[in-house]
Design an enzyme around this catalytic site. Structure first.
Site, PDB file in Angstrom:
ATOM      1  N   LYS A 113     -25.422  35.247  -2.043  1.00  0.00           N
ATOM      2  CA  LYS A 113     -26.060  34.806  -0.738  1.00  0.00           C
ATOM      3  C   LYS A 113     -27.396  34.156  -0.841  1.00  0.00           C
ATOM      4  CE  LYS A 113     -24.169  38.845   1.929  1.00  0.00           C
ATOM      5  NZ  LYS A 113     -23.175  38.557   2.647  1.00  0.00           N
ATOM      6  N   CYS A 164     -17.843  42.940   9.004  1.00  0.00           N
ATOM      7  CA  CYS A 164     -18.121  44.290   8.283  1.00  0.00           C
ATOM      8  C   CYS A 164     -19.006  45.099   8.824  1.00  0.00           C
ATOM      9  CB  CYS A 164     -18.749  43.943   6.674  1.00  0.00           C
ATOM     10  SG  CYS A 164     -17.155  43.333   5.902  1.00  0.00           S
TER      11      CYS A 164
END
Lengths: 150, 422
Positions: free
Chosen positions: B242, B380
């Site tokens: 990320k 998620c």
């Protein structure tokens, strides 16, 4: 946008907006819950089975346009059919979406379900289109546990 | 400037005065391509980020010129690899302002970092009746490991609620902290809502009762400067992928006093000082927690990614992205059918939204045909979806290589979706 138009045909948008047989079936003797954990789609299929014949069928749930329209079209397609005919219809429908067979020869026998043929070009969405059918299979098997497309 | 360049292009050029986004974009080869015949508009950065050429080249260089196993061989290649791997550790240490490189543990990602602490801390310090506090906006990776600890030990999970804006309710948090609280685990920047939590205040409140705090920084680290010593957090985790680095590599930072007190996570090579069948002596930090051959080139690639963003400047990145989000939010609010999920005062990088009567999955497919990559689903974070009573959202998430023009393309795409479903 042409492929998108192919996917979201008028008939699909219509069945999404006004799903047919969208209700709880009080006299259902077969029922199953389906869930696609990937996108959160949920569907419940109610079936009134008389011997081998699907006398009545209905569904409820929350999902994307493809899964809602597919469930709606499915109820229309299998109402009045035998269990065997319904299972064969699912097999043909599944092949239509996933297999590289001669599309045109199948389309004519698929009736309105053929409107979902565009899903072929969107492999990520095949699960949306087949969730109701998997759940119908489970309902016919009278499985009481929720089925999952995962 | 030619009149035809259009207002929006003009604006980007003006902005380039202080943030060279067009130059930066040239560093990311993947951004040059077209998808379904349209220029790629990559707005799924909260899921993962694209890699600059510098990272790609560093990985290639490592495998081409000096790759070997680390901490083992006496040969030249092994020394080169070991140096590069350990240099990456130092790079991470400086980047998050940790006091000591021994406090930087290479793991597979934020998820593994949390599991490592859940395993070790749970084993050592958590007993039946104890409590672990998390928040209602956690990613599954900061929920499930703690549920597993609770299942094993008989401890209880306590959840700090969030309000309708998606903000952490600090007063409720203070009420939940008690004599049974053993650990607080909380996200710094929510991946589903974009909320930036008052993490320093959260840590201070826990520390006033001697309770350690783990911070899930997976979304925060790529978007704002992070100083673990200033925060005074006890554990901090994040993922390389990320942060414009490779996947399969991530960081667990822990104060050495904690890391030293925890048992190893996995047994194997590199985490030992000596092994005999009678007794094995564990290695010192950080190697105690790095069993087996690690993701060597992943770590080196992460170091290169950190060098890359550091050269741009995290302050500058945070500032530019804040402005991007403000612009995107303002444009989104022009669409009456659109509802933003997550409207915290402190937000970063994420525009989560739903459209009246249109499922996010359909939005995602149609935007994809326009070359726009967004995420649709529960991200998620199913409890967050339940909190807002929705099955899913569509989420556009930004990086410093995104432009105001791309946000315009997104908004045009959203209008096309609405038109199609009319």
């Amino acid at each position: 946008m042409s492929e998108v138009r192919e996917l979201y045909q008028e008939i699909i948008l219509d069945h999404n907006k006004k799903p047919r047989n969208y209700q709880v079936l009080d006299d259902a003797n077969h029922k199953a819950d389906g869930h696609n954990p990937l996108c959160g789609d949920r569907v419940t299929i109610y079936v009134r089975l008389n011997g081998e014949k699907i006398e009545n069928i209905a569904f409820q749930g929350k999902g994307c346009a493809i899964s809602t329209a597919s469930a709606s079209l499915m109820t229309e397609a299998v109402k009045g059919k035998t269990v065997e005919e319904a299972r064969q219809a699912f097999e043909r429908f599944h092949d239509l979406l996933t297999k590289d067979t001669d599309l045109l020869s199948q389309l004519s026998e698929m009736g309105k379900l053929a409107a979902l043929a565009g899903v072929r070009d969107f492999p990520m969405r095949v699960k949306c289109a087949t969730l109701a059918w998997h759940t119908l299979n489970a309902a016919l098997d009278n499985e009481e546990i929720p089925v999952s497309t995962e | 400037m030619v009149a035809f360049a259009g207002v929006l292009h003009e604006r980007d050029d003006v902005r380039a005065d202080y943030f060279p986004v067009n130059t930066i974009r040239e560093d990311f080869p993947i951004l040059r391509q077209t998808v379904h015949g349209k220029p790629l508009v990559y707005l799924d950065n909260a899921a993962t980020t694209q890699k600059p050429q510098a990272v790609i080249d560093t990985i290639t260089q490592a495998y081409t010129h000096y790759y070997a196993n680390i901490h083992r061989g006496v040969h030249w290649l092994s020394q080169q690899s070991t140096d590069a791997y350990e240099n990456a550790r130092t790079t991470v240490q400086r980047f998050i302002h940790a006091g000591d490189s021994r406090e930087i543990i290479f793991v597979r990602g934020a998820t593994e970092g949390i599991n490592l602490i859940a395993h070790g801390f749970g084993k050592k310090f958590i007993n039946e009746g104890d409590e672990i506090i998390i928040s209602a906006m956690e990613h599954h990776s900061n929920i499930v490991p703690w549920q597993m600890v609770c299942e094993e030990t008989g401890a209880k999970l306590r959840v700090v609620p969030i309000n309708d804006e998606g903000e952490f309710l600090f007063d409720e948090y203070e009420k939940l902290i008690g004599s049974r609280t053993k650990l607080v685990a909380v996200v710094q920047l929510s991946n589903a809502l974009g909320t930036v939590n008052p993490i320093k205040k959260i840590i201070e409140a826990a520390h006033s009762r001697d309770i350690p705090v783990l911070v899930d920084g997976a979304q925060a680290v790529p978007h704002m400067p992070v100083d673990v010593r200033e925060l005074d957090c006890d554990f901090y985790v994040f993922s390389g992928h990320k942060l414009y680095g490779p996947s399969g590599i991530g960081i667990l930072y822990g104060k050495s006093k904690w890391l030293e007190s925890l048992p190893p996570y996995q047994g194997g090579g590199d985490m030992i000082l000596s092994v005999s069948f009678e007794k094995t002596l564990y290695n010192t930090l950080p190697y105690k927690f790095e069993a087996g051959t690690p993701n060597i080139v992943g770590a080196i690639g992460l170091g290169a990614a950190i060098d890359y963003v550091s050269a741009i400047g995290m302050e500058e990145i945070a500032y530019y992205e804040r402005e991007l989000l403000e612009y995107a939010t303002a444009r989104a609010l022009e669409i009456p059918q659109l509802r933003i999920i997550g409207t915290a005062k402190e937000k970063s990088g994420v525009l989560s939204f739903i459209l009246e009567d249109i499922h996010p999955h359909d939005i995602g497919t149609i935007l994809d045909q326009e070359g726009i990559a967004i995420r649709t689903g529960h991200h998620c974070a199913q409890p967050v979806m339940d909190r807002f009573d929705i099955p899913a959202t569509a989420r556009a998430s930004f990086a410093f290589y995104n432009t105001h023009d791309e946000i315009d393309v997104l908004m045009d795409g959203i209008r096309k979706v609405i038109d199609l479903f009319k």
